[in-house]
Design a protein around this motif. Structure first.
Motif, PDB file in Angstrom:
ATOM      1  N   TYR A  62       0.899  -1.450  -0.125  1.00 18.03           N
ATOM      2  CA  TYR A  62      -0.034  -0.123  -0.154  1.00 18.03           C
ATOM      3  C   TYR A  62       0.923   1.381  -0.067  1.00 18.03           C
ATOM      4  O   TYR A  62       0.580   2.279  -0.657  1.00 18.03           O
ATOM      5  N   ALA A  63       1.952   1.264   0.754  1.00 22.12           N
ATOM      6  CA  ALA A  63       2.806   2.217   0.831  1.00 22.12           C
ATOM      7  C   ALA A  63       3.596   2.622  -0.500  1.00 22.12           C
ATOM      8  O   ALA A  63       3.897   3.741  -0.759  1.00 22.12           O
ATOM      9  N   GLU A  64       3.556   1.652  -1.122  1.00 22.13           N
ATOM     10  CA  GLU A  64       4.359   1.909  -2.562  1.00 22.13           C
ATOM     11  C   GLU A  64       3.631   2.683  -3.409  1.00 22.13           C
ATOM     12  O   GLU A  64       3.966   3.070  -4.489  1.00 22.13           O
ATOM     13  N   SER A  65       2.028   2.381  -3.308  1.00 20.56           N
ATOM     14  CA  SER A  65       1.340   2.913  -4.408  1.00 20.56           C
ATOM     15  C   SER A  65       0.389   3.895  -4.065  1.00 20.56           C
ATOM     16  O   SER A  65      -0.085   4.822  -4.824  1.00 20.56           O
ATOM     17  N   ARG A  66       0.491   4.470  -2.660  1.00 21.84           N
ATOM     18  CA  ARG A  66      -0.308   5.402  -2.172  1.00 21.84           C
ATOM     19  C   ARG A  66       0.623   6.786  -2.036  1.00 21.84           C
ATOM     20  O   ARG A  66       1.700   6.739  -1.591  1.00 21.84           O
ATOM     21  N   SER A  67       0.057   7.824  -2.544  1.00 19.93           N
ATOM     22  CA  SER A  67       0.898   9.166  -2.617  1.00 19.93           C
ATOM     23  C   SER A  67       0.243  10.069  -1.863  1.00 19.93           C
ATOM     24  O   SER A  67      -0.750  10.166  -1.450  1.00 19.93           O
ATOM     25  N   ILE A  99       3.969   7.222   0.013  1.00 20.88           N
ATOM     26  CA  ILE A  99       4.084   7.371   1.438  1.00 20.88           C
ATOM     27  C   ILE A  99       5.305   6.532   2.050  1.00 20.88           C
ATOM     28  O   ILE A  99       5.552   6.637   3.207  1.00 20.88           O
ATOM     29  N   ASN A 100       5.548   5.484   1.122  1.00 22.99           N
ATOM     30  CA  ASN A 100       7.001   4.820   1.708  1.00 22.99           C
ATOM     31  C   ASN A 100       8.281   5.810   1.608  1.00 22.99           C
ATOM     32  O   ASN A 100       9.267   5.093   2.153  1.00 22.99           O
ATOM     33  N   LYS A 101       8.288   6.936   1.190  1.00 27.83           N
ATOM     34  CA  LYS A 101       9.488   7.904   1.016  1.00 27.83           C
ATOM     35  C   LYS A 101       9.346   8.625   2.260  1.00 27.83           C
ATOM     36  O   LYS A 101      10.323   9.402   2.484  1.00 27.83           O
ATOM     37  N   THR A 119       9.527   4.546   9.276  1.00 26.96           N
ATOM     38  CA  THR A 119       9.697   4.218  10.784  1.00 26.96           C
ATOM     39  C   THR A 119       8.653   3.301  11.177  1.00 26.96           C
ATOM     40  O   THR A 119       8.911   2.298  11.762  1.00 26.96           O
ATOM     41  N   SER A 120       7.550   3.546  10.669  1.00 26.18           N
ATOM     42  CA  SER A 120       6.296   2.654  11.045  1.00 26.18           C
ATOM     43  C   SER A 120       6.346   1.316  10.341  1.00 26.18           C
ATOM     44  O   SER A 120       6.185   0.234  10.988  1.00 26.18           O
ATOM     45  N   LEU A 121       6.729   1.380   9.056  1.00 35.13           N
ATOM     46  CA  LEU A 121       6.763   0.102   8.343  1.00 35.13           C
ATOM     47  C   LEU A 121       8.007  -0.773   8.775  1.00 35.13           C
ATOM     48  O   LEU A 121       7.914  -1.971   8.992  1.00 35.13           O
ATOM     49  N   ALA A 122       9.108   0.155   9.167  1.00 30.46           N
ATOM     50  CA  ALA A 122      10.235  -0.890   9.698  1.00 30.46           C
ATOM     51  C   ALA A 122       9.944  -1.272  11.063  1.00 30.46           C
ATOM     52  O   ALA A 122      10.270  -2.539  11.380  1.00 30.46           O
ATOM     53  N   LEU A 142      -3.134  -0.847  11.415  1.00 31.08           N
ATOM     54  CA  LEU A 142      -4.512  -0.207  10.468  1.00 31.08           C
ATOM     55  C   LEU A 142      -4.395   1.248  10.391  1.00 31.08           C
ATOM     56  O   LEU A 142      -4.768   1.749   9.265  1.00 31.08           O
ATOM     57  N   GLU A 143      -3.542   1.972  11.040  1.00 28.25           N
ATOM     58  CA  GLU A 143      -3.408   3.485  10.711  1.00 28.25           C
ATOM     59  C   GLU A 143      -2.486   3.465   9.324  1.00 28.25           C
ATOM     60  O   GLU A 143      -2.478   4.431   8.559  1.00 28.25           O
ATOM     61  N   SER A 144      -1.815   2.345   9.373  1.00 29.50           N
ATOM     62  CA  SER A 144      -0.965   2.447   7.972  1.00 29.50           C
ATOM     63  C   SER A 144      -1.817   2.696   6.552  1.00 29.50           C
ATOM     64  O   SER A 144      -1.407   3.165   5.563  1.00 29.50           O
ATOM     65  N   PHE A 145      -2.887   2.336   6.586  1.00 25.81           N
ATOM     66  CA  PHE A 145      -3.861   2.353   5.627  1.00 25.81           C
ATOM     67  C   PHE A 145      -5.017   3.523   5.544  1.00 25.81           C
ATOM     68  O   PHE A 145      -5.723   3.447   4.816  1.00 25.81           O
TER      69      PHE A 145
END
Length: 431
Positions: free
Chosen positions: A292-297, A303-305, A311-314, A371-374
């Motif tokens: 999701y982070a790779e496709s969501r801007s 957002i993965n940038k 930090t959340s993904l890590a 869940l917040e990541s989405f």
């Protein structure tokens, strides 16, 4: 050989290709939960539980993919690692079929140990073992570990009663009575029985002066010996038919007069499955969060940038990898080689409790944060994410709450050389 050379990666890759199909079957199980039909059209009691076709298809997948059988195949080197990883792939998209698989694997392990104990028994000299007993137990093991869906059985474990959950020694009120024909029959109430569509179940009941262990074969049609009072209305795991039962003279096979001591192998297996499910849920959501982070801007970037989101993904990645290692290590301990039986037995009981506690608590807490990541999508039912979170909430409760298992750990560490064995195990890990 390296461990990786002993695990059939082709099998895991092929199984992984089924992920999308399995996820759809799991979604169907959530949308079409089990239903209880108490009466037929003429008012006769039938107590029939109906489940959706996807629930049955997931059972077939479990059988053909050898999800239980792998752990009971002595020819497979590192079978415990192979089975553990494959179950991690399956559990999050199993539609809660992982629950009956846990009890099935635990029952097969328990029955196998009992069969080995009575291997050299002479019929007539043992209060439990007869040739018919050996035949029944052997056939049951064969069905529980079958790779043919037509012959594959699942098992339940009926222990919890109204008077108490984990304290089965004091709370069990179900009794076993031998009738005039010499058949043992069970009478009582089992308050919380999961996967009621199973073929067999291990049951605790009071027999003479003991709390004993029994094997029950569920009748194909309603005969009044097992009455389903209701299906449980739960926060999550709605795909799973969980019922309250009244046992009204159901025939049972005595497996062991000392029930608690002989149910331990089953509990250790189901706690391992609990840890595997926790790991699977967290790994599944972590992978979705990365995708999701790779496709969501947002704010001009995917957002993965963004530093905070990275930090959340890590954090998700770190926890999910740690849980994988803990679960695999527990699987290895529970299937330790015969040359270290003392270390295996003393350490396994402590670790199965501690790992179950830790993996369950970490998964529930981290999934809520995940869940917040989405964003808003994490709150929408059609994404499947809320359902995963609800299902995960059972993990700290099933097979003993954190407090109950903590007390069990303290008791285990106070026996014999348990503390010495644990320190030795920790030192070996640190080397």
């Amino acid at each position: 050989k390296k461990p990786s050379a002993l695990i059939p990666s082709d099998d895991l890759c092929q199984f992984g290709l089924q992920y999308r199909k399995l996820n759809q079957l799991a979604t169907d199980c959530e949308m079409y939960p089990p239903k209880l039909q108490r009466l037929d059209g003429w008012g006769g009691r039938v107590d029939r539980v109906t489940t959706c076709d996807s629930w049955k298809r997931l059972h077939d997948v479990a059988s053909t993919e050898r999800l239980v059988a792998i752990g009971h195949d002595s020819s497979d080197e590192l079978k415990e690692v192979w089975q553990c990883i494959k179950l991690m792939l399956f559990s999050a998209v199993s539609g809660m079929v992982s629950c009956p698989l846990a009890m099935t694997d635990g029952a097969a392990s328990t029955l196998s140990k009992l069969l080995k104990v009575h291997e050299n028994c002479v019929p007539g000299e043992c209060s439990v073992c007869t040739e018919e007993w050996k035949s029944t137990v052997s056939q049951t093991i064969s069905n529980l570990t079958s790779t043919n869906p037509e012959h594959f059985w699942t098992s339940g474990q009926w222990m919890t009663e109204r008077a108490g959950g984990s304290d089965v020694t004091r709370s069990t009120q179900t009794v076993a009575v031998k009738d005039e024909e010499g058949v043992i029959r069970l009478y009582g109430n089992k308050f919380y029985t999961s996967a009621i569509d199973c073929k067999v179940s291990l049951v605790l009941a009071r027999y003479d002066e003991n709390l004993s262990l029994f094997l029950v074969h569920l009748p194909c049609d309603y005969d009044g010996t097992i009455q389903i009072e209701k299906l449980k209305d739960k926060l999550g795991t709605r795909q799973l038919p969980t019922a309250e039962l009244t046992l009204n003279g159901v025939p049972a096979l005595l497996l062991a007069e000392k029930g608690i001591a002989n149910i331990v192998p089953m509990l250790q297996v189901t706690r391992l499955y609990n840890a595997i499910s926790a790991t699977s849920y967290l790994r599944h959501v972590t992978a979705l969060a990365h995708s999701y982070a790779e496709s969501r801007s947002a704010f001009g970037h995917t957002i993965n940038k963004l530093p905070l989101h990275k930090t959340s993904l890590a954090k998700l990645e770190t926890f999910s990898r740690a849980l994988i290692l803990q679960s695999v290590d527990l699987a290895l301990i529970l299937n330790a080689k015969a040359e270290t039986p003392s270390l295996s037995s003393s350490v396994s009981r402590v670790l199965s409790a501690v790992v179950k506690i830790h993996t369950a608590q970490v998964t529930v807490t981290t999934l809520r944060e995940a869940l917040e990541s989405f964003g808003g999508a994490g709150y929408m039912e059609d994404t499947g994410l809320p359902g995963l979170f609800r299902d995960a909430c059972v993990l700290p409760i099933w097979e003993g709450t954190s407090d109950v298992l903590s007390m069990e750990t303290i008791r285990a560490l106070s026996r014999g050389s348990s503390q010495t064995d644990m320190f030795r195990y920790i030192r070996e890990l640190a080397m």
